[in-house]
Design a protein around this motif. Structure first.
Motif, PDB file in Angstrom:
ATOM      1  N   VAL A   7       0.880  -1.162   0.000  1.00  0.00           N
ATOM      2  CA  VAL A   7       0.000   0.000   0.000  1.00  0.00           C
ATOM      3  C   VAL A   7       0.920   1.214   0.000  1.00  0.00           C
ATOM      4  CG1 VAL A   7      -1.698   1.291   1.342  1.00  0.00           C
ATOM      5  CG2 VAL A   7      -1.834  -1.207   1.248  1.00  0.00           C
ATOM      6  N   LYS A   8       0.674   2.141  -0.903  1.00  0.00           N
ATOM      7  CA  LYS A   8       1.500   3.353  -1.005  1.00  0.00           C
ATOM      8  C   LYS A   8       0.970   4.437  -0.064  1.00  0.00           C
ATOM      9  CE  LYS A   8       4.081   1.987  -4.516  1.00  0.00           C
ATOM     10  NZ  LYS A   8       5.509   1.763  -4.350  1.00  0.00           N
ATOM     11  N   LEU A  23       3.706   0.196   2.452  1.00  0.00           N
ATOM     12  CA  LEU A  23       3.211  -0.486   3.644  1.00  0.00           C
ATOM     13  C   LEU A  23       2.914  -1.946   3.304  1.00  0.00           C
ATOM     14  CD1 LEU A  23       0.758   2.281   4.930  1.00  0.00           C
ATOM     15  CD2 LEU A  23       3.225   2.039   5.332  1.00  0.00           C
ATOM     16  N   TYR A  24       3.073  -2.828   4.295  1.00  0.00           N
ATOM     17  CA  TYR A  24       2.991  -4.272   4.079  1.00  0.00           C
ATOM     18  C   TYR A  24       1.812  -4.912   4.807  1.00  0.00           C
ATOM     19  CZ  TYR A  24       7.966  -3.631   2.806  1.00  0.00           C
ATOM     20  OH  TYR A  24       9.152  -3.230   2.258  1.00  0.00           O
ATOM     21  N   PRO A  25       0.617  -4.869   4.228  1.00  0.00           N
ATOM     22  CA  PRO A  25      -0.527  -5.500   4.893  1.00  0.00           C
ATOM     23  C   PRO A  25      -0.392  -7.017   5.024  1.00  0.00           C
ATOM     24  CG  PRO A  25      -1.136  -4.750   2.694  1.00  0.00           C
ATOM     25  CD  PRO A  25       0.242  -4.220   2.978  1.00  0.00           C
ATOM     26  N   GLU A  26       0.415  -7.628   4.203  1.00  0.00           N
ATOM     27  CA  GLU A  26       0.633  -9.074   4.271  1.00  0.00           C
ATOM     28  C   GLU A  26       1.310  -9.471   5.590  1.00  0.00           C
ATOM     29  OE1 GLU A  26       3.287 -12.355   1.800  1.00  0.00           O
ATOM     30  OE2 GLU A  26       2.695 -10.502   0.806  1.00  0.00           O
ATOM     31  N   SER A  31      -1.608  -3.208  11.833  1.00  0.00           N
ATOM     32  CA  SER A  31      -0.843  -1.956  11.861  1.00  0.00           C
ATOM     33  C   SER A  31      -1.092  -1.122  10.613  1.00  0.00           C
ATOM     34  CB  SER A  31       0.658  -2.249  12.005  1.00  0.00           C
ATOM     35  OG  SER A  31       0.910  -2.940  13.206  1.00  0.00           O
ATOM     36  N   VAL A  32      -1.110  -1.778   9.452  1.00  0.00           N
ATOM     37  CA  VAL A  32      -1.352  -1.052   8.195  1.00  0.00           C
ATOM     38  C   VAL A  32      -2.772  -0.487   8.179  1.00  0.00           C
ATOM     39  CG1 VAL A  32      -1.569  -1.270   5.684  1.00  0.00           C
ATOM     40  CG2 VAL A  32       0.395  -2.292   6.865  1.00  0.00           C
ATOM     41  N   ILE A 167       4.185  17.324  10.631  1.00  0.00           N
ATOM     42  CA  ILE A 167       3.498  16.630   9.533  1.00  0.00           C
ATOM     43  C   ILE A 167       2.385  17.535   9.014  1.00  0.00           C
ATOM     44  CG2 ILE A 167       2.041  14.657   8.927  1.00  0.00           C
ATOM     45  CD1 ILE A 167       3.450  13.114  11.239  1.00  0.00           C
ATOM     46  N   LYS A 168       2.414  17.816   7.725  1.00  0.00           N
ATOM     47  CA  LYS A 168       1.324  18.555   7.094  1.00  0.00           C
ATOM     48  C   LYS A 168       0.141  17.614   6.906  1.00  0.00           C
ATOM     49  CE  LYS A 168       0.182  21.173   2.926  1.00  0.00           C
ATOM     50  NZ  LYS A 168       0.686  21.611   1.623  1.00  0.00           N
ATOM     51  N   THR A 169       0.406  16.451   6.295  1.00  0.00           N
ATOM     52  CA  THR A 169      -0.633  15.456   6.090  1.00  0.00           C
ATOM     53  C   THR A 169      -0.007  14.117   5.728  1.00  0.00           C
ATOM     54  OG1 THR A 169      -2.805  15.064   5.044  1.00  0.00           O
ATOM     55  CG2 THR A 169      -1.034  15.848   3.607  1.00  0.00           C
ATOM     56  N   VAL A 170      -0.765  13.050   5.941  1.00  0.00           N
ATOM     57  CA  VAL A 170      -0.388  11.713   5.512  1.00  0.00           C
ATOM     58  C   VAL A 170      -1.486  11.230   4.564  1.00  0.00           C
ATOM     59  CG1 VAL A 170       0.102   9.334   6.195  1.00  0.00           C
ATOM     60  CG2 VAL A 170       0.813  11.213   7.675  1.00  0.00           C
ATOM     61  N   THR A 171      -1.100  10.820   3.372  1.00  0.00           N
ATOM     62  CA  THR A 171      -2.068  10.311   2.416  1.00  0.00           C
ATOM     63  C   THR A 171      -1.752   8.864   2.078  1.00  0.00           C
ATOM     64  OG1 THR A 171      -0.755  11.219   0.594  1.00  0.00           O
ATOM     65  CG2 THR A 171      -2.601  12.561   1.370  1.00  0.00           C
ATOM     66  N   VAL A 172      -2.806   8.130   1.759  1.00  0.00           N
ATOM     67  CA  VAL A 172      -2.682   6.723   1.395  1.00  0.00           C
ATOM     68  C   VAL A 172      -3.399   6.509   0.082  1.00  0.00           C
ATOM     69  CG1 VAL A 172      -3.206   4.357   2.086  1.00  0.00           C
ATOM     70  CG2 VAL A 172      -2.625   6.050   3.831  1.00  0.00           C
TER      71      VAL A 172
END
Length: 174
Positions: A7-8, A23-26, A31-32, A167-172
């Motif tokens: 996941v980016k 990110l590693y959902p596997e 956590s992801v 942190i301004k923002t975190v995007t996924v």
């Protein structure tokens, strides 16, 4: 050891720097999912990296820096720690550029705080939930640069950057 699916995510800072993440959902699905949900809810917007240790890691995701009050905590629900000593098979090693969940001595105490390793830290393997890594050399360079910030003490906190890293923002990416 590369996961099948990533996941980016992207952490944008108020100073214009960016850290891109895979990110590693596997390997760490809880956590992801937690990090992703908090990012989409804009939980991380305006929070700072409140603990910086050169040659080790940079930690953020739990405090706002207020010039008059110091560090003001922002809380989130706790999640299960996804690491070997807590019964979870998570093969991600704490190498330079890896993102992992911060926690107290209680194994299931991670909530919103995370850290990015600015050096290889194998003593954390199996004890903290690593859930991704910086996706490019420039992102690692930014993390290492932040790791070299001048720090000091404020109230009960140590290793606080003198110049806030916000942190301004975190995007996924969906």
């Amino acid at each position: 050891m590369e996961p099948v699916k990533t996941v980016k995510a992207k952490i944008e800072f108020t100073d214009g720097n960016v850290i891109n993440l895979d990110l590693y959902p596997e390997y760490a699905p809880i956590s992801v999912a937690n990090f992703t949900a908090l990012a989409k809810a804009h939980f991380y917007d305006g929070l700072c990296f409140h603990r910086v240790i050169d040659g080790f890691m940079i930690q953020g995701g739990g405090f706002v820096f207020d010039e008059r009050k110091g560090l003001v905590q922002k809380s989130a629900n706790t999640i299960k720690g996804e690491f070997k000593s807590n019964g979870v098979n998570n093969p991600v090693k704490h190498e330079k550029g890896v993102i992992s969940m911060a926690r107290t001595m209680v194994k299931d105490s991670a909530s919103s705080q995370f850290f990015i390793c600015v050096a290889d830290t194998p003593h954390l393997d199996g004890e903290y939930a690593a859930f991704g890594k910086c996706s490019d050399a420039e992102s690692i360079k930014v993390a290492v640069k932040y790791g070299k910030a001048k720090t000091g003490r404020w109230q009960q906190f140590s290793d606080i950057p003198f110049e806030p890293i916000v942190i301004k923002t975190v995007t996924v990416a969906d």
